[in-house]
Motif scaffolding. Structure first.
Motif, PDB file in Angstrom:
ATOM      1  N   ARG A  48       0.826  -1.208   0.000  1.00  0.00           N
ATOM      2  CA  ARG A  48       0.000   0.000   0.000  1.00  0.00           C
ATOM      3  C   ARG A  48       0.863   1.263   0.000  1.00  0.00           C
ATOM      4  N   LYS A  49       1.927   1.262   0.775  1.00  0.00           N
ATOM      5  CA  LYS A  49       2.813   2.429   0.809  1.00  0.00           C
ATOM      6  C   LYS A  49       3.508   2.637  -0.531  1.00  0.00           C
ATOM      7  N   THR A  50       3.911   1.526  -1.173  1.00  0.00           N
ATOM      8  CA  THR A  50       4.551   1.624  -2.488  1.00  0.00           C
ATOM      9  C   THR A  50       3.575   2.182  -3.511  1.00  0.00           C
ATOM     10  N   ALA A  51       2.322   1.756  -3.425  1.00  0.00           N
ATOM     11  CA  ALA A  51       1.302   2.266  -4.353  1.00  0.00           C
ATOM     12  C   ALA A  51       1.046   3.756  -4.123  1.00  0.00           C
ATOM     13  N   GLU A  52       1.027   4.182  -2.862  1.00  0.00           N
ATOM     14  CA  GLU A  52       0.794   5.602  -2.551  1.00  0.00           C
ATOM     15  C   GLU A  52       1.940   6.476  -3.064  1.00  0.00           C
ATOM     16  N   ALA A  53       3.164   5.932  -3.051  1.00  0.00           N
ATOM     17  CA  ALA A  53       4.330   6.711  -3.496  1.00  0.00           C
ATOM     18  C   ALA A  53       4.425   6.816  -5.016  1.00  0.00           C
ATOM     19  N   CYS A  54       3.635   6.054  -5.726  1.00  0.00           N
ATOM     20  CA  CYS A  54       3.703   6.043  -7.185  1.00  0.00           C
ATOM     21  C   CYS A  54       3.017   7.290  -7.762  1.00  0.00           C
ATOM     22  N   PRO A  55       3.596   7.919  -8.787  1.00  0.00           N
ATOM     23  CA  PRO A  55       2.950   9.090  -9.416  1.00  0.00           C
ATOM     24  C   PRO A  55       1.647   8.743 -10.117  1.00  0.00           C
ATOM     25  N   VAL A  56       1.451   7.462 -10.436  1.00  0.00           N
ATOM     26  CA  VAL A  56       0.195   6.995 -11.024  1.00  0.00           C
ATOM     27  C   VAL A  56      -0.735   6.590  -9.878  1.00  0.00           C
ATOM     28  N   GLU A  57      -2.021   6.866 -10.036  1.00  0.00           N
ATOM     29  CA  GLU A  57      -2.990   6.541  -8.978  1.00  0.00           C
ATOM     30  C   GLU A  57      -3.251   5.033  -8.970  1.00  0.00           C
ATOM     31  N   LEU A  58      -2.699   4.345  -7.960  1.00  0.00           N
ATOM     32  CA  LEU A  58      -2.788   2.886  -7.891  1.00  0.00           C
ATOM     33  C   LEU A  58      -3.554   2.431  -6.646  1.00  0.00           C
ATOM     34  N   LEU A  59      -4.078   1.223  -6.748  1.00  0.00           N
ATOM     35  CA  LEU A  59      -4.741   0.568  -5.612  1.00  0.00           C
ATOM     36  C   LEU A  59      -4.323  -0.889  -5.606  1.00  0.00           C
ATOM     37  N   VAL A  60      -3.897  -1.396  -4.465  1.00  0.00           N
ATOM     38  CA  VAL A  60      -3.517  -2.814  -4.367  1.00  0.00           C
ATOM     39  C   VAL A  60      -4.581  -3.565  -3.583  1.00  0.00           C
TER      40      VAL A  60
END
Length: 835
Positions: free
Chosen positions: A648-660
């Motif tokens: 979740r933290k890796t997804a939040e740090a991504c410039p693309v809006e991601l959800l795991v």
């Protein structure tokens, strides 16, 4: 300096309870019959018990507003799936399935072992069921992929022919053949692989899955029940079979209440026996046998009324609530022993109303404090994010209120009637008048069975019981000796040190296996799953929550960077994505997809060739990519909680809006919030307990000691439960909330008796408090432990955990009430004189 007292509330309450006691003593039948009628009418709520049952595991044992539930909702709405193209990888839930694991002590990949597996697979697929006068089999209920039932990769590879295992070079974790890749890590466990070629040498386990349609629940449940019956007798000399279904845990969990029904009758029998024996006196008039029996009956009425009322109000009844009667029994008997002790200190020559008034004056405030703190502790627990905790706390809080109400009315009224019998010097069993002394010429047996009514002529009170005499003459002087006080401090320091050490070893989270009974068939399945298939963890889906231009290389760089960040995590093994496969396809075929038009044209053709990927793209009416998803395979190198949090933290740090998301995250969300929520609930409860003590106790210093006792007992319980192998989960959280209330009881009784004592010497105050309440507190503690000790034999983790924590709470509460707090109170003498 004048002594400061805060009895502006406590004193009027004492007077009010004194008046109430006098009124009940004057009209006992009214207060005896009314609770019976009330509990009978409320007990009709049990008619709705079956309808109010709410034992859905996800609903009750996962956070109500957990992040994973929001993530799942998004996945289900954005990627609804295709029933004709089933994919276990893309399931937003655990799915609807049956499965078995075949294991061998040597190598499962032999012709003999595989033939047993194939035979069992054939039997499973050939089962015929009858439902509603209709015959159906696996083909009618199976999840389909392009018109065929979902199949197991390992059986497809050997073409359902065991002899072909010798000519097929299986590679692990992926097997490639005819441009098709098969994830064998899902089918084979405990695999030995040649490091250079990745060819499998041998394996210890094979797991087969049978996924079913999700829109025909009734028939699939029937099929799964028949599957369990068939596979349960399928082990042979060469293979051992463990099995489960998607409904197995739910079905096994629902068996738990019936496993403790017999324990209820044993518990109440033990409680009645102990209460009678501990209240028995050789005096056939003064014995409190019937009062003790009535005390147990009163707690039964409280449970009947509390549960019945909430069932009538349509409150869900979760299986964890079944622990409540054991707890209510302990609280009710504790109050009863306090009231009996206070009654025995009243003048036997006084009228019954006056004796009951004096009893209420001394006992009612004490039991009011403990009841109020117990009930509030549970009502605060109703704010928990876990449905099982909310339900338990609601039922427990309301039942405690009824327990208190019936102790004040029903039990008090019965004590008045019993007091009338005593005043008339009537035998406890025959109600015939008997002499106070043995007439001359009668045998010793006559004096034992037919004599009673004696009392202390000097004090005009009932003669002191042997145990109360022990506390007054031996224990309290022993405890208040200077040397013993020093030893008590040393013992407390050891207790605190061990408790704090245990707190640092506490583990969090509910192991789903613990919801089933110990002898459940699914325990073997989960053990084999963990032993043989633990290397590869879960395949997590990653959703791109924004429109994305996959033909734009600049935008694609951002996504590649995010994927690289995911793959840099030590527990991520690989990435599986539709756009990576599409890119590979375009490179092989030399296609140009750098423009939106070309991308859409070639993508449409690619999706026709690979229809499974259609489920990974959410297209608008203009064929623009509104949302999409890809998958990352994780390894079992880190705890699931850390895995989920880091993803979740890796997804939040991504410039693309991601959800795991993964279906298991629904259950692992509890690990994230359980500690903070428990600490928050406990902290608020302790503050509320302190406020109540300050309001109802006429000395603030003793209120502080009560708050101290709560914290101290809590630290001890948490520390020792960790050392006893109990995790911090929604089950133990229930018991820790209960611990707050129970830990108040003993310390509040002693503290209140201490400050209410007219003695001027500090040590004398402690001795009088122990003399008056030492034995009743010991009786209450023993009755509670005896009330739950049968749960230690339960085959359910839930009830064993309940026993363990109640045992710790009562043991440490008793230790504080009879050892630590009396000594600490005597050392507050300087502060006492200054107030």
């Amino acid at each position: 300096m004048a002594r400061f007292r805060t009895d502006c509330i406590e004193r009027p309450l004492r007077i009010s309870f004194e008046m109430l006691g006098h009124f009940i003593g004057s009209h006992p039948w009214l207060f005896l019959i009314t609770p019976l009628l009330l509990s009978t009418s409320l007990g009709t709520g049990f008619y709705f018990l079956k309808d109010r049952m709410s034992n859905n595991i996800e609903e009750q044992f996962t956070p109500v507003d957990g992040p994973a539930k929001t993530e799942r909702k998004y996945i289900q709405e954005t990627f609804p799936g295709n029933h004709s193209v089933f994919s276990r990888l893309r399931l937003s839930t655990d799915g609807n399935y049956a499965t078995f694991i075949a294991t061998s002590d040597r190598n499962i990949l032999t012709v003999e072992s595989l033939q047993h597996v194939l035979d069992l697979d054939f039997k499973v697929r050939s089962m015929k069921m009858q439902f509603n006068n209709r015959s159906f089999d696996y083909l009618d209920v199976c999840a389909q992929v392009m018109g065929s039932c979902y199949s197991n990769e390992i059986l497809d590879i050997i073409e359902y022919n065991a002899s072909k295992i010798g000519v097929v070079n299986l590679t692990f974790p992926w097997h490639y053949s005819d441009l098709k890749s098969s994830p064998l890590y899902l089918s084979l466990g405990s695999v030995n692989v040649d490091k250079e070629s990745s060819v499998i040498g041998d394996a210890k386990a094979i797991q087969l899955h049978y996924f079913l349609q999700e829109d025909n629940k009734t028939e699939t449940d029937v099929w799964m029940e028949n599957f369990i019956e068939l596979v349960s007798n399928s082990s042979s000399t060469s293979i051992q079979v463990s099995y489960s279904t998607s409904m197995s845990m739910q079905w096994e969990f629902q068996k738990t209440p019936s496993s403790v029904i017999s324990l209820f009758s044993i518990t109440y029998a033990i409680a009645v026996t102990f209460s009678i024996l501990s209240s028995w006196r050789l005096d056939n008039v003064r014995t409190k046998v019937w009062v003790a029996s009535c005390g147990v009956f009163s707690t039964g009425l409280a449970v009947l009324s509390g549960f019945g009322l909430l069932l009538l109000l349509n409150q869900p009844f979760v299986m964890t609530v079944a622990s409540c009667p054991f707890m209510i029994l302990g609280i009710g008997l504790d109050d009863m022993f306090i009231m009996i002790s206070c009654w025995q200190r009243t003048g036997v020559l006084d009228s019954v109303p006056k004796r009951l008034a004096e009893t209420y004056k001394e006992a009612a405030i004490s039991i009011s404090i403990t009841t109020l703190t117990d009930a509030l502790a549970f009502f605060l627990g109703c704010s928990s994010p876990f449905g099982s905790v909310r339900s338990f706390c609601f039922y427990a809080g309301v039942s405690i209120c009824f327990c208190y109400l019936y102790s004040i009315t029903f039990l008090g009224a019965f004590m008045a009637l019993n007091g009338r019998r005593e005043a008339g010097k009537r035998h406890w069993f025959t109600c015939a008048k008997i002499p106070e002394d043995t007439p001359s010429g009668n045998s010793r047996a006559f004096s034992i069975c037919c004599v009673g009514g004696s009392y202390d002529r000097f004090s005009e009170k009932e003669e002191t019981e042997s145990m109360s005499h022990f506390f007054e003459q031996f224990y309290s002087p022993f405890l208040t000796h200077k040397t013993i006080k020093a030893c008590v401090f040393a013992i407390y320091a050891i207790y605190l040190a061990v408790s704090i050490y245990g707190c640092f070893t506490l583990e969090e989270g509910l192991d789903i296996r613990n919801l089933a009974l110990d002898d459940s068939y699914i325990i073997d399945y989960y053990n084999n799953q963990r032993q043989h298939f633990a290397e590869y963890s879960c395949t997590v889906m990653v959703a791109v929550q924004q429109p994305f231009q996959y033909w734009d290389e600049n935008e694609l760089k951002h996504l590649r960077s995010c994927i690289s960040n995911f793959e840099s995590l030590n527990f991520v093994n690989s990435t599986f994505a539709w756009f990576l496969s599409f890119e590979q396809y375009t490179n092989v075929t030399n296609l140009n997809i750098s423009t939106p038009e070309a991308f859409q044209t070639h993508l449409s053709y690619f999706l026709e060739l690979n229809p499974m990927f259609k489920q990974d793209i959410n297209l608008t009416a203009d064929d623009e990519t509104q949302a999409s998803r890809f998958f990352i395979q994780t390894l079992n190198k880190t705890p699931m909680t850390d895995l989920m949090t880091k993803l979740r933290k890796t997804a939040e740090a991504c410039p693309v809006e991601l959800l795991v998301y993964h279906p298991a995250f629904i259950y692992y969300d509890q690990y994230v919030i359980i500690k903070d929520n428990t600490l928050q609930t406990i902290l608020v409860a302790v503050i509320v307990m302190l406020v109540i003590s300050l309001v109802l106790m006429p000395n603030p210093l003793c209120s502080v000691w009560v708050a101290f006792a709560i914290c101290s007992v809590l630290v001890g319980v948490i520390g020792f439960m960790a050392l006893w192998g109990v995790n911090l989960d929604s089950i133990s959280m229930i018991n820790l909330i209960m611990c707050i209330g129970f830990s108040v009881d003993f310390s509040a009784h002693i503290s209140y008796a201490f400050i209410s004592s007219p003695k001027s010497d500090i040590n004398e105050k402690a001795r009088e408090a122990l003399a008056h309440l030492g034995y009743p507190i010991l009786q209450g503690a023993l009755s509670t432990i005896l009330g739950v000790v049968v749960l230690s034999t339960s085959g359910s983790y839930i009830f064993r955990t309940f026993f363990k924590i109640v045992f710790l709470v009562i043991t440490f509460g008793l230790l504080h009430g009879l050892v630590f707090i009396p000594v600490f109170l005597t050392l507050s003498g300087i502060c006492w004189k200054m107030l």
